[in-house]
Design a protein around this motif. Sequence first.
Motif, mmCIF file in Angstrom:
data_model
loop_
_atom_site.group_PDB
_atom_site.id
_atom_site.type_symbol
_atom_site.label_atom_id
_atom_site.label_comp_id
_atom_site.label_asym_id
_atom_site.label_seq_id
_atom_site.Cartn_x
_atom_site.Cartn_y
_atom_site.Cartn_z
ATOM 1 N N SER A 1 -22.571 -14.946 52.274
ATOM 2 C CA SER A 1 -23.232 -14.693 53.550
ATOM 3 C C SER A 1 -22.704 -13.392 54.150
ATOM 4 O O SER A 1 -21.557 -13.001 53.908
ATOM 5 N N ILE A 2 -23.542 -12.728 54.941
ATOM 6 C CA ILE A 2 -23.096 -11.488 55.567
ATOM 7 C C ILE A 2 -22.431 -11.744 56.918
ATOM 8 O O ILE A 2 -21.875 -10.812 57.510
ATOM 9 N N ILE A 3 -22.509 -12.979 57.414
ATOM 10 C CA ILE A 3 -21.859 -13.293 58.687
ATOM 11 C C ILE A 3 -20.343 -13.137 58.532
ATOM 12 O O ILE A 3 -19.766 -13.522 57.515
ATOM 13 N N PHE A 4 -19.715 -12.573 59.554
ATOM 14 C CA PHE A 4 -18.279 -12.274 59.561
ATOM 15 C C PHE A 4 -17.892 -11.243 58.502
ATOM 16 O O PHE A 4 -16.872 -11.367 57.823
ATOM 17 N N THR A 5 -18.760 -10.245 58.344
ATOM 18 C CA THR A 5 -18.483 -9.142 57.433
ATOM 19 C C THR A 5 -18.751 -7.817 58.167
ATOM 20 O O THR A 5 -19.317 -7.802 59.258
ATOM 21 N N VAL A 6 -18.355 -6.724 57.535
ATOM 22 C CA VAL A 6 -18.616 -5.397 58.099
ATOM 23 C C VAL A 6 -20.118 -5.149 58.190
ATOM 24 O O VAL A 6 -20.602 -4.515 59.136
ATOM 25 N N THR A 7 -20.863 -5.659 57.217
ATOM 26 C CA THR A 7 -22.321 -5.524 57.243
ATOM 27 C C THR A 7 -22.900 -6.132 58.513
ATOM 28 O O THR A 7 -23.821 -5.573 59.120
ATOM 29 N N ALA A 8 -22.357 -7.266 58.924
ATOM 30 C CA ALA A 8 -22.810 -7.910 60.150
ATOM 31 C C ALA A 8 -22.541 -7.017 61.358
ATOM 32 O O ALA A 8 -23.367 -6.918 62.276
ATOM 33 N N ALA A 9 -21.386 -6.365 61.367
ATOM 34 C CA ALA A 9 -21.049 -5.452 62.468
ATOM 35 C C ALA A 9 -22.025 -4.280 62.510
ATOM 36 O O ALA A 9 -22.444 -3.841 63.591
ATOM 37 N N VAL A 10 -22.417 -3.777 61.343
ATOM 38 C CA VAL A 10 -23.378 -2.673 61.276
ATOM 39 C C VAL A 10 -24.737 -3.120 61.796
ATOM 40 O O VAL A 10 -25.388 -2.402 62.565
ATOM 41 N N ILE A 11 -25.181 -4.290 61.395
ATOM 42 C CA ILE A 11 -26.478 -4.808 61.839
ATOM 43 C C ILE A 11 -26.489 -4.981 63.356
ATOM 44 O O ILE A 11 -27.461 -4.608 64.031
ATOM 45 N N GLY B 1 -20.196 -7.752 72.367
ATOM 46 C CA GLY B 1 -20.620 -9.148 72.406
ATOM 47 C C GLY B 1 -21.279 -9.654 71.143
ATOM 48 O O GLY B 1 -20.859 -10.659 70.560
ATOM 49 N N ALA B 2 -22.329 -8.961 70.705
ATOM 50 C CA ALA B 2 -23.047 -9.387 69.507
ATOM 51 C C ALA B 2 -22.154 -9.275 68.275
ATOM 52 O O ALA B 2 -22.205 -10.120 67.375
ATOM 53 N N THR B 3 -21.324 -8.239 68.249
ATOM 54 C CA THR B 3 -20.396 -8.062 67.123
ATOM 55 C C THR B 3 -19.393 -9.197 67.049
ATOM 56 O O THR B 3 -19.103 -9.727 65.965
ATOM 57 N N LEU B 4 -18.855 -9.592 68.193
ATOM 58 C CA LEU B 4 -17.874 -10.683 68.224
ATOM 59 C C LEU B 4 -18.465 -11.973 67.683
ATOM 60 O O LEU B 4 -17.815 -12.700 66.925
ATOM 61 N N MET B 5 -19.714 -12.274 68.059
ATOM 62 C CA MET B 5 -20.351 -13.508 67.612
ATOM 63 C C MET B 5 -20.788 -13.445 66.157
ATOM 64 O O MET B 5 -20.618 -14.404 65.400
ATOM 65 N N PHE B 6 -21.355 -12.307 65.758
ATOM 66 C CA PHE B 6 -21.984 -12.188 64.439
ATOM 67 C C PHE B 6 -21.014 -11.745 63.349
ATOM 68 O O PHE B 6 -21.067 -12.236 62.212
ATOM 69 N N ALA B 7 -20.132 -10.805 63.687
ATOM 70 C CA ALA B 7 -19.192 -10.282 62.690
ATOM 71 C C ALA B 7 -17.787 -10.843 62.854
ATOM 72 O O ALA B 7 -16.951 -10.735 61.951
ATOM 73 N N GLY B 8 -17.503 -11.419 64.026
ATOM 74 C CA GLY B 8 -16.177 -11.982 64.252
ATOM 75 C C GLY B 8 -15.158 -10.933 64.670
ATOM 76 O O GLY B 8 -15.492 -9.769 64.907
ATOM 77 N N ASN B 9 -13.929 -11.355 64.731
ATOM 78 C CA ASN B 9 -12.826 -10.479 65.143
ATOM 79 C C ASN B 9 -11.656 -10.696 64.199
ATOM 80 O O ASN B 9 -10.594 -11.172 64.580
ATOM 81 N N ILE B 10 -11.874 -10.329 62.945
ATOM 82 C CA ILE B 10 -10.875 -10.554 61.897
ATOM 83 C C ILE B 10 -10.053 -9.280 61.716
ATOM 84 O O ILE B 10 -10.576 -8.264 61.238
ATOM 85 N N PRO B 11 -8.775 -9.284 62.115
ATOM 86 C CA PRO B 11 -7.943 -8.086 61.993
ATOM 87 C C PRO B 11 -7.923 -7.548 60.564
ATOM 88 O O PRO B 11 -7.735 -8.299 59.608
#
Length: 215
Positions: free
Chosen positions: A84-94, A162-172
């Motif tokens: 899945s692309i959720i919680f990935t860099v791709t998600a942050a780009v989207i 906001g959208a990045t936090l929900m969709f891509a997460g906040n993984i150091p």
Amino acid sequence: MEFSWLPVKLSIYVSVVATVITFFIGVFISYWMVRKKVKGKALIETILFLPLVLPPSVIGFILIIVFGSNSVIGQAIQMVTGESIIFTVTAAVIAAIVVALPLMYQSIKTGFQSVDSNIIGAAKVDGAGDMRVLWRIIIPVSSKAIIAGVILSFTRAFGEFGATLMFAGNIPGQTQTIPTAIYLSIESGQTQIAWYYVLISIAFSFMLLFSINRK
């Protein structure tokens, strides 16, 4: 939590990729909307501008639904990539693309509308096709508006939270951008580290916006 340059590098990477993609999307949508007779133009533009007024949590929720493992798109992506692309860099780009596209579209559209239709008509009389007219005439004449759109879109993508936090997460070290790093720093009581990221963000955005206003 210690200060790391990784969120800065990731924010720049996400913003650059998102800006490049929104540029091409913005160019073709703007050309289509300005130079062609489009039915339902008001509805299409309303949808395009929704990310500007919707709460970031709503955008993040919609992205999760659209690209989640239970959706057709999400399942298709998992079949191709195996994950899945959720919680990935791709998600942050989207997420960055979604929030930056309205600014890019509006700027490019304004530039395209300022191009003299007589110039375009003359080029077509000489045998130039639509794509040749777009890339050789319309885009160069609209360059100032397009540059403004690129800078505004980049800064918007750079500051997306906001959208990045929900969709891509906040993984150091993986999906943590400057805005989410600031959030985590404050949550953990690391105000000094938060200040580092805040100052970097302000300085970066200030320089980009100043480059528009000085012209």
